[in-house]
Design a protein around this motif. Structure first.
Motif, short mmCIF file in Angstrom:
data_model
loop_
_atom_site.label_atom_id
_atom_site.label_comp_id
_atom_site.label_asym_id
_atom_site.label_seq_id
_atom_site.Cartn_x
_atom_site.Cartn_y
_atom_site.Cartn_z
N PRO A 125 0.82 -1.21 -0.08
CA PRO A 125 -0.05 -0.12 -0.05
C PRO A 125 1.02 1.53 -0.01
CG PRO A 125 -0.61 -1.50 1.62
CD PRO A 125 0.35 -2.07 1.26
N LEU A 126 1.92 1.30 0.75
CA LEU A 126 2.68 2.37 0.71
C LEU A 126 3.41 2.55 -0.62
CD1 LEU A 126 3.88 4.48 2.62
CD2 LEU A 126 5.98 2.94 3.04
N LEU A 127 4.15 1.68 -1.33
CA LEU A 127 4.59 1.85 -2.86
C LEU A 127 3.37 2.10 -3.61
CD1 LEU A 127 7.37 -0.99 -2.68
CD2 LEU A 127 7.65 1.54 -2.41
N SER A 128 2.22 1.89 -3.16
CA SER A 128 1.26 2.12 -4.73
C SER A 128 0.86 3.89 -4.39
CB SER A 128 -0.23 1.38 -4.03
OG SER A 128 -0.58 2.08 -2.88
N MET A 129 1.41 4.53 -3.64
CA MET A 129 1.33 5.91 -3.58
C MET A 129 2.31 6.52 -4.33
SD MET A 129 0.94 6.28 0.40
CE MET A 129 1.43 8.00 0.66
N PRO A 130 2.10 7.29 -5.58
CA PRO A 130 3.07 7.53 -6.57
C PRO A 130 4.14 8.36 -6.18
CG PRO A 130 0.85 7.92 -7.40
CD PRO A 130 0.83 7.57 -6.20
N PRO A 131 4.12 9.40 -5.24
CA PRO A 131 5.29 9.77 -4.41
C PRO A 131 6.37 9.24 -3.90
CG PRO A 131 3.29 11.41 -3.99
CD PRO A 131 2.81 9.83 -4.37
N VAL A 132 5.86 8.26 -3.10
CA VAL A 132 6.59 7.33 -2.36
C VAL A 132 7.37 6.39 -3.32
CG1 VAL A 132 6.57 5.39 -0.50
CG2 VAL A 132 5.27 7.34 -0.16
N ARG A 133 6.63 5.95 -4.38
CA ARG A 133 7.18 4.91 -5.34
C ARG A 133 8.18 5.62 -6.11
NH1 ARG A 133 2.70 3.38 -7.74
NH2 ARG A 133 2.92 5.00 -9.26
N ASN A 134 7.92 6.70 -6.47
CA ASN A 134 9.11 7.40 -7.24
C ASN A 134 10.22 7.63 -6.65
OD1 ASN A 134 7.16 7.62 -9.37
ND2 ASN A 134 6.37 9.61 -8.97
N VAL A 135 10.02 8.22 -5.26
CA VAL A 135 11.33 8.25 -4.64
C VAL A 135 12.13 7.17 -4.23
CG1 VAL A 135 12.02 9.05 -2.28
CG2 VAL A 135 10.32 10.57 -3.44
N CYS A 136 11.22 6.10 -4.00
CA CYS A 136 12.12 4.62 -3.92
C CYS A 136 12.83 4.34 -5.18
CB CYS A 136 11.25 3.62 -3.57
SG CYS A 136 10.56 3.85 -1.78
N ILE A 137 12.14 4.53 -6.31
CA ILE A 137 13.05 4.23 -7.77
C ILE A 137 14.05 4.95 -7.96
CG2 ILE A 137 12.50 4.06 -10.21
CD1 ILE A 137 9.66 3.39 -9.53
N MET A 138 13.97 6.34 -7.65
CA MET A 138 15.10 7.32 -7.95
C MET A 138 16.07 6.81 -7.11
SD MET A 138 13.38 11.00 -8.59
CE MET A 138 12.95 11.11 -7.04
N ASN A 139 15.76 6.60 -5.71
CA ASN A 139 17.13 6.18 -4.61
C ASN A 139 17.65 4.83 -5.21
OD1 ASN A 139 18.19 6.37 -2.56
ND2 ASN A 139 17.04 5.31 -1.34
N CYS A 140 16.73 3.98 -5.62
CA CYS A 140 17.35 2.64 -6.12
C CYS A 140 18.47 2.91 -7.16
CB CYS A 140 16.31 1.58 -6.48
SG CYS A 140 16.94 0.08 -7.32
N PHE A 141 17.82 3.74 -8.24
CA PHE A 141 18.85 4.11 -9.45
C PHE A 141 19.97 4.82 -8.98
CE2 PHE A 141 15.10 2.88 -12.16
CZ PHE A 141 15.61 2.05 -13.04
#
Length: 186
Positions: A125-141
């Motif tokens: 549910p947390l990663l379904s929120m676009p701002p949180v998901r986008n930050v996690c993806i950017m951090n991963c890359f």
């Protein structure tokens, strides 16, 4: 092959250390003094990041790679032993978290797979929120790029005989300079 395994072990160790330090400082601080509690810890990380490669490079040039490798390994084991003895968090104790409490009818604690599924269920549910998901993806890359370039490719380029052919001390100085730029830039 051994260097890849060492790099993997180092990455796992740093990730564990960072998580442990963050949890410890969060536990011992209040919301009002959290920033001032984190400041000395972050300064120590920055100092180690700046001085470690330079000192390692000097040691490799002076005494060789094998003695330096064994000295670093011995210091890690020594630090682990001291932490195990001195830190109350490392002492054995039984802690039962709310999500670990079992119904009285259940006799078995949850398996690792069940715990993983439970954690994943909380993250979805947390990663379904676009701002949180986008930050996690950017951090991963960011971290994949940083680890791949700065920690793997850069030393190979700097020490390649057909490239810059730097000594271990010079490579350490390059890393120290990058760390100082990071510290001053923050």
């Amino acid at each position: 092959e051994h260097l890849y395994l060492c790099r993997l072990a180092t990455g796992l160790g740093v990730a564990s250390l960072s998580a442990a330090v963050t949890m410890t400082v969060t536990d011992i601080s209040t919301p009002l003094n959290r920033a001032s509690s984190f400041a000395p810890v972050m300064s120590a990380f920055s100092a180690g990041t700046a001085l470690g490669p330079a000192l390692g490079g000097i040691l490799v040039d002076q005494i060789g790679i094998n003695p330096t490798f064994y000295m670093v390994g011995a210091s890690y084991f020594g630090l682990a032993a001291v932490n195990n003895i001195l830190l109350s968090e490392t002492q054995p104790k039984t802690v039962v978290f709310p999500w670990q409490k079992l119904p009285e009818a259940a006799q078995q604690p949850p398996s690792i797979g069940e715990s993983f599924q439970s954690a994943l269920g909380q993250w979805i549910p947390l990663l379904s929120m676009p701002p949180v998901r986008n930050v996690c993806i950017m951090n991963c890359f960011y971290w994949v790029g940083l680890a791949g370039s700065q920690m793997t490719l850069l030393p190979l380029i700097l020490t390649d005989a057909d490239g810059l052919a730097m000594s271990a001390t010079s490579v350490g100085q390059v890393y120290m300079g990058m760390s100082l730029i990071q510290v001053l830039g923050n």
